[in-house]
Design an enzyme around this catalytic site. Structure first.
Site, PDB file in Angstrom:
ATOM      1  N   HIS A 154       0.837  -1.222   0.000  1.00 46.85           N
ATOM      2  CA  HIS A 154       0.000   0.000   0.000  1.00 46.85           C
ATOM      3  C   HIS A 154       0.867   1.265   0.000  1.00 46.85           C
ATOM      4  CE1 HIS A 154      -3.890  -2.072   0.895  1.00 46.85           C
ATOM      5  NE2 HIS A 154      -3.086  -2.949   1.462  1.00 46.85           N
ATOM      6  N   ASN A 196     -10.324  -2.866   2.524  1.00 49.90           N
ATOM      7  CA  ASN A 196     -10.017  -2.848   1.096  1.00 49.90           C
ATOM      8  C   ASN A 196     -11.304  -2.651   0.301  1.00 49.90           C
ATOM      9  OD1 ASN A 196      -7.221  -3.275   1.178  1.00 49.90           O
ATOM     10  ND2 ASN A 196      -7.411  -5.489   1.101  1.00 49.90           N
ATOM     11  N   HIS A 245      -3.784   1.160  12.166  1.00 51.91           N
ATOM     12  CA  HIS A 245      -3.491  -0.037  12.949  1.00 51.91           C
ATOM     13  C   HIS A 245      -4.812  -0.723  13.285  1.00 51.91           C
ATOM     14  CE1 HIS A 245      -1.864  -2.802  15.685  1.00 51.91           C
ATOM     15  NE2 HIS A 245      -1.643  -2.051  16.732  1.00 51.91           N
TER      16      HIS A 245
END
Ligand code: HDD
Length: 703
Positions: free
Chosen positions: A81, A154, A345
């Site tokens: 990413h 995603n 995170h």
């Protein structure tokens, strides 16, 4: 004093608690140059030297500081990413979700929580092109009053692997090959398909990756998914299993492969620019957040395991319940400070949201913190402006690289010297009051390295996906497999993948095999099913609204300016953005002799940068454009990519033989499978705009 370019490109003017916090860190351009110590600098063009032609002197602290800082400007890019774009905005719930979760930001209809979202591609490095075939990251940081909540998802609802321990293997396989660092931004190479063929749990994800979902028209037009099954926890401590879905207001739309490849060259920043420009223009992208809720007692009611991230819960089985909306309305001020330094995170959760035992999620909860330490250089990255919670922070963590806070008091617990502060809330604390208490669940079992039997079916949902596709989507999937596997040099790797696809659908495997010189496999005995989920097909996910689409109007000297202006007005009324392109920049001479403003010069643009093309009317203009290779290419390429193409009056001629069927000079408007035409009469401009907007709303005409 206002100095330098306006950098944020934001039209929001909206303030929230995050924005007010960021304001304290914003550093506006100033008129005088200083060193980092605040000393005014007299000359930054010549290093201090011994005489006109002498060596540079070590004494030149400004030179040394300038070059040293420059030498340290880069940080490691994200291992995956790496290329991304971000924006700020807000989330607001439609209603209280207190029945299921005590998450503070989901308690009250309309109460806004600031967010930062980063979209990304996965495989390519920071400088790679946007429109490659790849998964897109969709990571959201909610700055809630009870701490930061990160939903790191995603644009596909499933993942390649089931267990986080396979992630380094998967990433090593998909990334550029180690000997020559090729290919950039592409999975079409041997190591990726070698891994996938040997790891059949990738199959469902591969179906998504080979579909048009992997080449989104815009970040604003793709869905997002939390992928894992998470857990909501309400104030009484009752858990409910939950999957998160982001649904774009603009519907789901993709590029076609040929277009994506051309766009990668014409504008490698295609998706990034689209997001930036839309926000700057006030066309704020919006998504609805939806949840699939499963009572804990129904955890085993499915023919797949809810802990398996290679599986979806079909929407027909558990409907997606809309719970709120997110709007992105502010571009960052500084790419590095904000978009590059933002640190997501999966373990950043807040009271009311908790994990499940999904082995992929469990492993991610280790990896994200770890990666920020190397990427951002130490444990204080959460003090970076973009990462700072708006909730109060008060920990006993101390020191470390880049410590920004002048802390005071004791830094251990228990203490008496610091008055016992900061104190933890203690057992029995109130979840709803913003104290995180881990969801109490029974865990026991033998320590084993083994995948559950309930994780072993790798094909049923890949078949479900295939069954759910429209004809054109299937054609694109077959073409994508042929392209990707056709780039694989190793024949057994090709064969193994075809064998896997044979378990998805025999027709698919045969069609792929025929394209890549592999013997089509025999139909497998048994297996397969006919079930489908209409919610998976993009054909069913259009918004039916042309708003924010971009249309190129081609014009030259002699253009019928009045008609173009009327069409522009008609399209603008539907939220469509129109740009006039001519062989040269500046203006063209209209048929009535007036100067008609041009937005772009044809040679600087390409049809792939627009959603549709219209050729303006006026005999002289149409004749000039007919002799212009750039203009002809614009029209034929747009048509080949299934985009709406339109012609006004004499401009219809550029659309090719037959296109002027129905376009009579008396002002008739005809619209057939994306080809919209009108006569030269000014009176038909409004109806042309209406018909063209309708064609635009359909996005593409695959046939
Ligand atoms: Fe990951 C980044 C999404 C599995 C390890 N991941 C990263 C980003 C997104 C995702 C959107 C970019 C965040 C940003 O914009 O900064 N990742 C996913 C999804 C997964 C997934 C949806 C499966 C459901 N990831 C996954 C696994 C691991 C990682 C199994 C490791 C075991 N991911 C990382 C990372 C990254 C990352 C190495 C690289 C940069 C970063 O975290 O901040 O830790």
């Amino acid at each position: 004093m206002a100095v330098g370019p306006e950098t944020t490109g934001s039209g929001a003017g909206r303030e929230d608690e995050k924005d007010r916090q960021l304001e304290e860190f914003r550093d506006p351009p100033k008129p005088s140059l200083t060193t980092d110590q605040g000393v005014r600098v007299d000359d930054t063009d010549n290093a201090l030297r011994a005489g006109d032609r002498g060596p540079t002197l070590l004494e030149d602290f400004h030179f040394r500081e300038k070059v040293t800082h420059f030498d340290h400007e880069r940080i490691p890019e994200r291992v995956v990413h790496a290329r991304g774009s971000g924006a700020y905005g807000f989330f607001e719930p439609y209603a209280s979700l207190a029945e299921y979760t005590c998450a503070d930001f989901l308690q009250e209809a309309g109460r806004r929580t600031p967010v930062f979202v980063r979209f990304s591609t996965v495989q390519g490095p920071r400088g790679s092109a946007d429109t490659v075939r790849d998964v897109r990251g969709f990571a959201t940081k909610f700055y809630t009053r009870h701490g930061n909540y990160d939903l790191v998802g995603n644009n596909f609802p499933v993942f390649f692997i089931q267990d986080a321990i396979k992630f380094p293997d998967f990433v090593h396989a998909v990334k550029m090959e180690p000997q020559n660092e090729m290919p950039t931004g592409a999975s079409a190479h041997d190591t990726f398909w070698d891994f996938c063929g040997l790891q059949p749990e990738t199959t469902h994800m591969l179906m998504w990756l080979m579909s048009d979902r992997a080449i989104p028209r815009s970040f604003r037009m793709m869905q997002g998914f939390g992928v894992h099954t998470f857990r909501f926890v309400n104030a009484e401590g009752r858990g409910t299993l939950v999957k998160f879905h982001w649904k774009p207001r603009l519907g789901v739309a993709s590029l076609v492969w040929d277009e994506a490849q051309i766009a990668a060259g014409r504008d490698p920043d295609f998706n990034r620019r689209d997001l930036w420009e839309a926000i700057a223009a006030g066309d704020y992208p919006e998504w609805e957040l939806g949840v699939q809720l499963v009572p804990e007692e129904d955890e085993f009611a499915f023919d797949f395991d809810l802990l398996d991230s290679t599986k979806i819960i079909p929407e027909e089985q558990v409907p997606v319940r809309p719970i709120g909306r997110m709007v992105l309305d502010r571009n960052p001020q500084n790419f590095f400070a904000e978009t590059e330094q933002v640190a997501f995170h999966t373990a950043n959760i807040v009271p009311g949201i908790d994990f499940t035992n999904d082995p992929l999620l469990q492993g991610r909860n280790f990896s994200y913190l770890d990666t920020q330490l190397i990427r951002l250089g130490g444990p204080n990255f959460s003090q970076l402006p973009v990462n700072r919670p708006v909730a109060e922070v008060s920990s006993n963590h101390r020191d470390g690289y880049g410590q920004q806070v002048i802390q005071s008091g004791t830094s251990y617990f228990p203490n008496s010297l610091g008055g016992g502060c900061p104190a933890h809330a203690g057992a029995g604390a109130d979840l709803a009051a913003g104290v995180f208490t881990h969801y109490q669940r029974r865990v026991d079992g033998d320590a084993i390295r083994r995948r559950s039997d309930s994780f072993q079916d790798h094909y049923s949902q890949a078949t479900l996906f295939w069954n759910s596709m429209s004809d054109w989507e299937r054609q694109h999937i077959v073409a994508a497999f042929r392209f990707e596997l056709g780039k694989v040099e190793n024949v057994p790797v090709r064969e193994r993948m075809v064998e896997n696809l044979n378990h998805v659908d025999h027709g698919l495997a045969t069609a792929v095999a025929e394209g890549i010189g592999v013997t089509p496999p025999a139909k497998p005995a048994g297996g397969g099913h006919n079930a489908a989920s209409p919610a998976l097909s993009q054909a069913n996910l259009l918004a039916g609204d042309p708003a924010t689409r971009k249309v190129a109007v081609l014009a030259a000297d002699g253009v019928d300016a009045g008609q173009v202006a009327a069409v522009r007005e008609g399209l603008a009324a539907r939220g469509v953005r129109v740009e006039v392109l001519a062989p040269r920049d500046g203006s063209v001479r209209a048929a009535d002799g007036s100067a008609f403003a041009v937005d772009r010069a044809l040679p600087t643009m390409a049809s792939v940068l627009y959603d549709a093309v219209v050729v303006a009317g006026g005999d002289e203009s149409a004749a000039a454009l007919s002799a212009e290779p750039d203009a002809l290419r614009f029209v034929t390429e747009a048509y080949r990519h299934g985009k709406p193409v339109g012609g006004l009056g004499a401009g219809v001629r550029l659309l090719g033989p037959g296109a002027d069927r129905g376009a009579s000079p008396s002002g008739e408007v005809a619209s057939e499978r994306g080809v919209v035409t009108a006569g030269g009469d000014a009176s038909c401009a409004g109806r042309f705009a209406e018909a063209f907007a309708e064609a635009l709303a359909q996005h593409r005409f695959p046939d």
